[in-house]
Design an enzyme around this catalytic site. Structure first.
Site, PDB file in Angstrom:
ATOM      1  N   GLU A  14      -5.269   4.512   2.286  1.00  0.00           N
ATOM      2  CA  GLU A  14      -3.826   3.802   2.101  1.00  0.00           C
ATOM      3  C   GLU A  14      -2.904   3.975   3.273  1.00  0.00           C
ATOM      4  O   GLU A  14      -2.211   3.052   3.696  1.00  0.00           O
ATOM      5  CB  GLU A  14      -3.089   4.033   0.727  1.00  0.00           C
ATOM      6  CG  GLU A  14      -3.781   4.140  -0.611  1.00  0.00           C
ATOM      7  CD  GLU A  14      -4.066   2.691  -1.008  1.00  0.00           C
ATOM      8  OE1 GLU A  14      -3.873   1.791  -0.343  1.00  0.00           O
ATOM      9  OE2 GLU A  14      -4.923   2.534  -1.979  1.00  0.00           O
TER      10      GLU A  14
ATOM     11  N   ASP B 209       0.967  -1.320  -0.085  1.00  0.00           N
ATOM     12  CA  ASP B 209       0.146   0.018   0.031  1.00  0.00           C
ATOM     13  C   ASP B 209       0.810   1.039   0.024  1.00  0.00           C
ATOM     14  O   ASP B 209       0.427   2.273  -0.458  1.00  0.00           O
ATOM     15  CB  ASP B 209      -0.998   0.057   1.270  1.00  0.00           C
ATOM     16  CG  ASP B 209      -2.241  -0.699   0.967  1.00  0.00           C
ATOM     17  OD1 ASP B 209      -2.970  -0.236  -0.266  1.00  0.00           O
ATOM     18  OD2 ASP B 209      -2.647  -1.735   1.535  1.00  0.00           O
TER      19      ASP B 209
ATOM     20  N   TYR C 167      -1.173  -2.978   8.571  1.00  0.00           N
ATOM     21  CA  TYR C 167      -0.322  -4.189   8.123  1.00  0.00           C
ATOM     22  C   TYR C 167       0.990  -3.892   9.221  1.00  0.00           C
ATOM     23  O   TYR C 167       1.693  -4.942   9.587  1.00  0.00           O
ATOM     24  CB  TYR C 167       0.249  -3.897   6.730  1.00  0.00           C
ATOM     25  CG  TYR C 167      -0.639  -4.329   5.702  1.00  0.00           C
ATOM     26  CD1 TYR C 167      -1.791  -5.086   6.052  1.00  0.00           C
ATOM     27  CD2 TYR C 167      -0.936  -3.475   4.708  1.00  0.00           C
ATOM     28  CE1 TYR C 167      -2.993  -5.416   5.162  1.00  0.00           C
ATOM     29  CE2 TYR C 167      -2.138  -3.612   3.825  1.00  0.00           C
ATOM     30  CZ  TYR C 167      -3.130  -4.552   4.069  1.00  0.00           C
ATOM     31  OH  TYR C 167      -3.910  -4.783   3.203  1.00  0.00           O
TER      32      TYR C 167
END
Length: 333
Positions: free
Chosen positions: A100, A69, A107
């Protein structure tokens, strides 16, 4: 008549030339979520149940997520925002950049949770440099970022075609194929009752990415209506070559992730799935199917319905801001 890709920086929101872009921005605002709402506690217990091969899959998956991303966000800032000349479209791109950033944070949290060893985390964040299957995907992305890096204005037909190819690559190949391949591994794990925290967060990322793709495709639709001469056989051929290369890159990642094969997940089935998804993207772009594969993953066919359940039933009180959002039940994944 002024077109969407004409050079300049239109700042006038009234009269609004592209109200659909503004409505997409408003829908994205209603779709707000935060990483803190994702509960990963049960995932820690599940990780202890995984086999060595399954651990390898999960580590490769989060290693790809760690940089994917960020690459998309870089292209938004460096290329797309500069050339889509409509303030309502730039509103949406600004919102996409925020989303994003939320994905990157998600993550990061995954890596910190799944990889307690600091050295392993460092290796995961550097995956684009030392894991060949991830490096290959990164090189594919950067080649398309660099392809219009020096384009300050879209003056010629060829420059506009270059921009279109960049946009199509990032919508159809990066967000629409690389991430959808990764989502399939997540939902395969969920179908086996594993890593529900990862699946919950991925549901919301999945929803965001679907909206990002559809916005980009609507930009392509607008350019096609305004400048149909750009959509000739040469552009079609370049898009097919691009999609074919993207499938090959993602298939190499599948060989790395799946090894000799896992129960219900192997390279052959993933190849069918990737080719199937590539065809969906080509059709959405107005081109014929290239591959003709069927979707081998039943858990992906049901994903849109399952996402509704997770989104509206499990979090009714916690996610009121998104209740007005929309989910298309007829989109092929």
């Amino acid at each position: 008549m002024t077109t969407l890709l004409d050079p300049g920086m239109d700042l006038t929101l009234r009269p609004m030339r592209y109200p659909d872009f503004y409505e997409r921005y408003r829908a994205a605002i209603r779709n707000t979520w935060t990483v803190e709402e994702v509960d990963l506690a049960s995932d820690v217990t599940d990780l202890a149940k995984l086999t060595a091969d399954e651990h390898h899959l999960v580590k490769r998956l989060v290693a790809f997520f760690a940089t994917g991303d960020s690459i998309v966000a870089n292209n938004l800032v460096l290329n797309l925002y500069k050339h889509v000349n409509a303030p309502e479209a730039r509103l949406y791109l600004s919102r996409q950049l925020f989303e994003e950033a939320v994905h990157v944070q998600f993550y990061l949290t995954l890596l910190d949770t799944y990889l307690p060893d600091p050295d392993e985390r460092v290796q995961a964040f550097a995956a684009i440099e030392h894991i060949p299957s991830i490096r290959q995907k990164g090189e594919f992305c950067f080649r398309w970022i660099d392809s219009i890096d020096r384009l300050d204005r879209l003056e010629t037909r060829e420059q506009r075609r270059q921009f279109l190819l960049n946009l199509i690559c990032f919508a159809a190949c990066i967000e629409g194929l690389f991430f959808y391949g990764a989502f399939a591994y997540v939902y395969w794990l969920r179908s086996r009752g594993l890593l529900h925290g990862l699946a919950t967060g991925t549901n919301w990322v999945f929803r965001d990415e679907s909206m990002h793709m559809e916005f980009a495709f609507s930009v392509v639709d607008t350019v096609r209506a305004e400048e149909p001469e750009l959509f000739d056989d040469d552009l079609h051929g370049e898009v097919v070559r691009m999609m074919t290369e993207a499938v090959a890159c993602e298939l190499e990642f599948a060989r790395d992730v799946c090894g000799d094969g896992l129960s219900g997940m192997n390279v052959r089935e993933m190849e069918h799935y990737l080719r199937y998804v590539a065809d969906q993207r080509l059709v959405r772009l107005g081109f014929p199917r290239e591959f003709g594969d069927e979707n081998p993953f039943g858990f992906m066919e049901l994903q849109d319905v399952q996402e509704l359940t997770n989104f509206f039933e499990r979090r009714v009180s916690a996610y009121q801001v998104a209740v007005q959002g929309s989910v298309a039940l007829d989109e092929d994944f």
